[in-house]
Scaffold this active site. Sequence first.
Site, PDB file in Angstrom:
ATOM      1  N   SER A   1       0.839  -1.213   0.000  1.00  0.00           N
ATOM      2  CA  SER A   1       0.000   0.000   0.000  1.00  0.00           C
ATOM      3  C   SER A   1       0.868   1.255   0.000  1.00  0.00           C
ATOM      4  O   SER A   1       1.966   1.264   0.540  1.00  0.00           O
ATOM      5  CB  SER A   1      -0.873  -0.012   1.253  1.00  0.00           C
ATOM      6  OG  SER A   1      -1.428   1.271   1.460  1.00  0.00           O
TER       7      SER A   1
ATOM      8  N   TYR B   1      -1.662   5.873  -4.237  1.00  0.00           N
ATOM      9  CA  TYR B   1      -2.721   6.873  -4.053  1.00  0.00           C
ATOM     10  C   TYR B   1      -2.100   8.166  -4.540  1.00  0.00           C
ATOM     11  O   TYR B   1      -1.161   8.679  -3.925  1.00  0.00           O
ATOM     12  CB  TYR B   1      -3.109   7.020  -2.585  1.00  0.00           C
ATOM     13  CG  TYR B   1      -4.003   5.926  -2.035  1.00  0.00           C
ATOM     14  CD1 TYR B   1      -5.102   5.466  -2.740  1.00  0.00           C
ATOM     15  CD2 TYR B   1      -3.758   5.369  -0.777  1.00  0.00           C
ATOM     16  CE1 TYR B   1      -5.924   4.476  -2.226  1.00  0.00           C
ATOM     17  CE2 TYR B   1      -4.578   4.384  -0.252  1.00  0.00           C
ATOM     18  CZ  TYR B   1      -5.660   3.942  -0.986  1.00  0.00           C
ATOM     19  OH  TYR B   1      -6.475   2.961  -0.467  1.00  0.00           O
TER      20      TYR B   1
ATOM     21  N   THR C   1      -4.682   2.989  -7.671  1.00  0.00           N
ATOM     22  CA  THR C   1      -6.036   2.746  -7.155  1.00  0.00           C
ATOM     23  C   THR C   1      -6.914   3.949  -7.482  1.00  0.00           C
ATOM     24  O   THR C   1      -6.626   5.069  -7.046  1.00  0.00           O
ATOM     25  CB  THR C   1      -5.988   2.506  -5.628  1.00  0.00           C
ATOM     26  OG1 THR C   1      -5.166   1.357  -5.381  1.00  0.00           O
ATOM     27  CG2 THR C   1      -7.365   2.269  -5.050  1.00  0.00           C
TER      28      THR C   1
ATOM     29  N   LYS D   1      -6.417  -0.285 -10.447  1.00  0.00           N
ATOM     30  CA  LYS D   1      -7.144  -1.060  -9.417  1.00  0.00           C
ATOM     31  C   LYS D   1      -8.426  -0.325  -9.048  1.00  0.00           C
ATOM     32  O   LYS D   1      -8.382   0.883  -8.769  1.00  0.00           O
ATOM     33  CB  LYS D   1      -6.261  -1.239  -8.182  1.00  0.00           C
ATOM     34  CG  LYS D   1      -6.931  -1.951  -7.014  1.00  0.00           C
ATOM     35  CD  LYS D   1      -5.924  -2.298  -5.934  1.00  0.00           C
ATOM     36  CE  LYS D   1      -6.530  -3.060  -4.779  1.00  0.00           C
ATOM     37  NZ  LYS D   1      -7.251  -2.207  -3.823  1.00  0.00           N
TER      38      LYS D   1
ATOM     39  N   HIS E   1     -12.501  -2.302  -3.496  1.00  0.00           N
ATOM     40  CA  HIS E   1     -11.761  -1.920  -2.292  1.00  0.00           C
ATOM     41  C   HIS E   1     -12.281  -2.695  -1.075  1.00  0.00           C
ATOM     42  O   HIS E   1     -12.296  -2.200   0.043  1.00  0.00           O
ATOM     43  CB  HIS E   1     -11.898  -0.413  -2.055  1.00  0.00           C
ATOM     44  CG  HIS E   1     -10.646   0.266  -1.583  1.00  0.00           C
ATOM     45  ND1 HIS E   1      -9.898   1.080  -2.391  1.00  0.00           N
ATOM     46  CD2 HIS E   1     -10.018   0.268  -0.382  1.00  0.00           C
ATOM     47  CE1 HIS E   1      -8.867   1.556  -1.693  1.00  0.00           C
ATOM     48  NE2 HIS E   1      -8.915   1.083  -0.481  1.00  0.00           N
TER      49      HIS E   1
ATOM     50  N   ARG F   1      -8.664  -8.885   3.514  1.00  0.00           N
ATOM     51  CA  ARG F   1      -8.904  -9.167   4.934  1.00  0.00           C
ATOM     52  C   ARG F   1      -8.450 -10.563   5.327  1.00  0.00           C
ATOM     53  O   ARG F   1      -8.046 -10.779   6.473  1.00  0.00           O
ATOM     54  CB  ARG F   1     -10.374  -8.963   5.275  1.00  0.00           C
ATOM     55  CG  ARG F   1     -10.797  -7.486   5.212  1.00  0.00           C
ATOM     56  CD  ARG F   1     -12.239  -7.317   5.631  1.00  0.00           C
ATOM     57  NE  ARG F   1     -12.712  -5.962   5.467  1.00  0.00           N
ATOM     58  CZ  ARG F   1     -13.134  -5.445   4.317  1.00  0.00           C
ATOM     59  NH1 ARG F   1     -13.125  -6.179   3.203  1.00  0.00           N
ATOM     60  NH2 ARG F   1     -13.572  -4.201   4.257  1.00  0.00           N
TER      61      ARG F   1
HETATM   62  C1  FMN Z   1      -8.123  -2.181   6.222  1.00  0.00           C
HETATM   63  C2  FMN Z   1      -8.002  -2.105   4.734  1.00  0.00           C
HETATM   64  C3  FMN Z   1      -7.096  -1.210   4.192  1.00  0.00           C
HETATM   65  C4  FMN Z   1      -6.947  -1.135   2.806  1.00  0.00           C
HETATM   66  N1  FMN Z   1      -6.009  -0.283   2.295  1.00  0.00           N
HETATM   67  C5  FMN Z   1      -5.843  -0.220   0.961  1.00  0.00           C
HETATM   68  C6  FMN Z   1      -4.848   0.616   0.409  1.00  0.00           C
HETATM   69  O1  FMN Z   1      -4.090   1.263   1.121  1.00  0.00           O
HETATM   70  N2  FMN Z   1      -4.754   0.673  -0.946  1.00  0.00           N
HETATM   71  C7  FMN Z   1      -5.578  -0.045  -1.768  1.00  0.00           C
HETATM   72  O2  FMN Z   1      -5.460   0.051  -2.998  1.00  0.00           O
HETATM   73  N3  FMN Z   1      -6.506  -0.874  -1.258  1.00  0.00           N
HETATM   74  C8  FMN Z   1      -6.646  -0.990   0.072  1.00  0.00           C
HETATM   75  N4  FMN Z   1      -7.580  -1.851   0.577  1.00  0.00           N
HETATM   76  C9  FMN Z   1      -8.355  -2.705  -0.335  1.00  0.00           C
HETATM   77  C10 FMN Z   1      -7.638  -4.039  -0.605  1.00  0.00           C
HETATM   78  O3  FMN Z   1      -6.494  -3.844  -1.404  1.00  0.00           O
HETATM   79  C11 FMN Z   1      -8.561  -5.036  -1.333  1.00  0.00           C
HETATM   80  O4  FMN Z   1      -9.063  -4.411  -2.488  1.00  0.00           O
HETATM   81  C12 FMN Z   1      -9.711  -5.547  -0.462  1.00  0.00           C
HETATM   82  O5  FMN Z   1      -9.304  -5.691   0.878  1.00  0.00           O
HETATM   83  C13 FMN Z   1     -10.205  -6.880  -0.987  1.00  0.00           C
HETATM   84  O6  FMN Z   1     -11.346  -7.288  -0.292  1.00  0.00           O
HETATM   85  P1  FMN Z   1     -11.297  -8.308   0.948  1.00  0.00           P
HETATM   86  O7  FMN Z   1     -10.799  -7.550   2.111  1.00  0.00           O
HETATM   87  O8  FMN Z   1     -12.703  -8.756   1.100  1.00  0.00           O
HETATM   88  O9  FMN Z   1     -10.372  -9.450   0.558  1.00  0.00           O
HETATM   89  C14 FMN Z   1      -7.734  -1.959   1.958  1.00  0.00           C
HETATM   90  C15 FMN Z   1      -8.631  -2.857   2.517  1.00  0.00           C
HETATM   91  C16 FMN Z   1      -8.762  -2.948   3.891  1.00  0.00           C
HETATM   92  C17 FMN Z   1      -9.714  -3.958   4.470  1.00  0.00           C
END
Ligand code: FMN
Length: 403
Positions: free
Chosen positions: A148, A171, A197, A272, A296, A351
């Site tokens: 990230s 970002y 993203t 993304k 996301h 997650r």
């Molecule tokens: C706590 C958290 C923080 C996240 N931070 C980012 C991030 O910094 N950049 C990003 O592109 N996606 C971020 N995501 C999205 C994840 O990359 C991913 O798309 C998503 O978690 C997939 O779904 P899932 O949690 O059901 O597997 C985040 C997701 C969560 C749960």
Amino acid sequence: MHSNRREFFQFLAASTVLTPSMRALAQQLAVSHDQPGVIMSAKEALQVMDFEEAARRALPPAHWGYMASGVDDDLTLRANVEAYRHIGLKPRRLVDVSKPDLSTEVFGVRWETPLFICPVGGQRAFHPQGEMATAAAAKAKRHQMILSNVTTYSVEDVAKTLGQPPWQQLYMPLKWEETDKLVKRIEDAGVPVLVWTVDLLAGRNTPTMTRFGRQDTRNCIACHSNGVGTPVPGYRPMYEGLNLEGRYNPPDATWATFDRLKKLTKMKLILKGIDIAEDARLAREHGADAVVVSNHGGRDTENGRGTIDILPEVIDAVGPQFPVLVDGGFRRGSDIYKALAIGARAVGLGRAYIYGLSAFGQEGVERVLDILRAELTLTMRQCGTPTIAQITRASILRNGARI
Ligand SMILES: Cc1cc2nc3c(=O)[nH]c(=O)nc-3n(C[C@H](O)[C@H](O)[C@H](O)COP(=O)(O)O)c2cc1C
């Protein structure tokens, strides 16, 4: 095993040798062992979701709320997980499945499995080793990691732990000069693939997260010295030296911004957060190297659609040669199988591994990766499709009909 430990903790809780606070802790542990399914070590986990409750217990409410929540009514968050239930498998029998092969190719590189680690920000909110623990697990289990942009350890440090530079998520800062500097730094770190993203450019509404935050009775200002919910100082190393004023994700970004970014870097460029066929087509036309179908993790737009339901239209729009990656709600090997059947090149975990990280650090992440690999292998064998190439839309049905 549980009942032995429960008795042991009950014995400790009654012991006069311990201090009252230690007795209280022992009592808590005894109670937690009363509940079936609550695991006390990574090894005990039988399935990914065993880590969810362990993570909830390990984290303070505000950090749990940040991770577990979606937007609005959390409908999309739930849709991501539930959509897999409407897809059935069509197992073939009497096929030689003695030598399953999970390997696949992404950008000319052979991956041992089609599973990658999604970028998740602020991982020291989940475990003291944060992204370092994740990188160590990704290295041990040989998975591609996407870091990230709001990582709490820098790309340079994570690259050392990972043994190679990760892919880096972006970002985008509001000012182009800052984007320029940030992208150059990422390139200089040897990162081969930049993942922009684009699903948070319009902002988001997070009432569930706020509600959890209000339950948190700790002194949050001790860490978040600029106010509750703001980054902990020093925990945004990728934005150090940039003039951001705490803001990124330009709401005026367009496809012209993408073209400009593409010209700026030699890294491969992935988008993304693509959620419909039209945008996927535009991404390919503008020279994106791949897209990640993602909402996301239900954290951007409350569109109410699970990513697995979006995947077919995106793949049909761009054709089978263009790499389409997907994330959202993957908790079982059979979920991964369904995405591969529809035509995804690779599947991202969010997650799932963060539950493991929160509960048990590197060991937890490794166990999650092992479980999913084992479950995917089993599904491939059971369905008579021992290689990735053999998994096709003929292997599945959605609501009883072919996709
Ligand atoms: C706590 C958290 C923080 C996240 N931070 C980012 C991030 O910094 N950049 C990003 O592109 N996606 C971020 N995501 C999205 C994840 O990359 C991913 O798309 C998503 O978690 C997939 O779904 P899932 O949690 O059901 O597997 C985040 C997701 C969560 C749960």
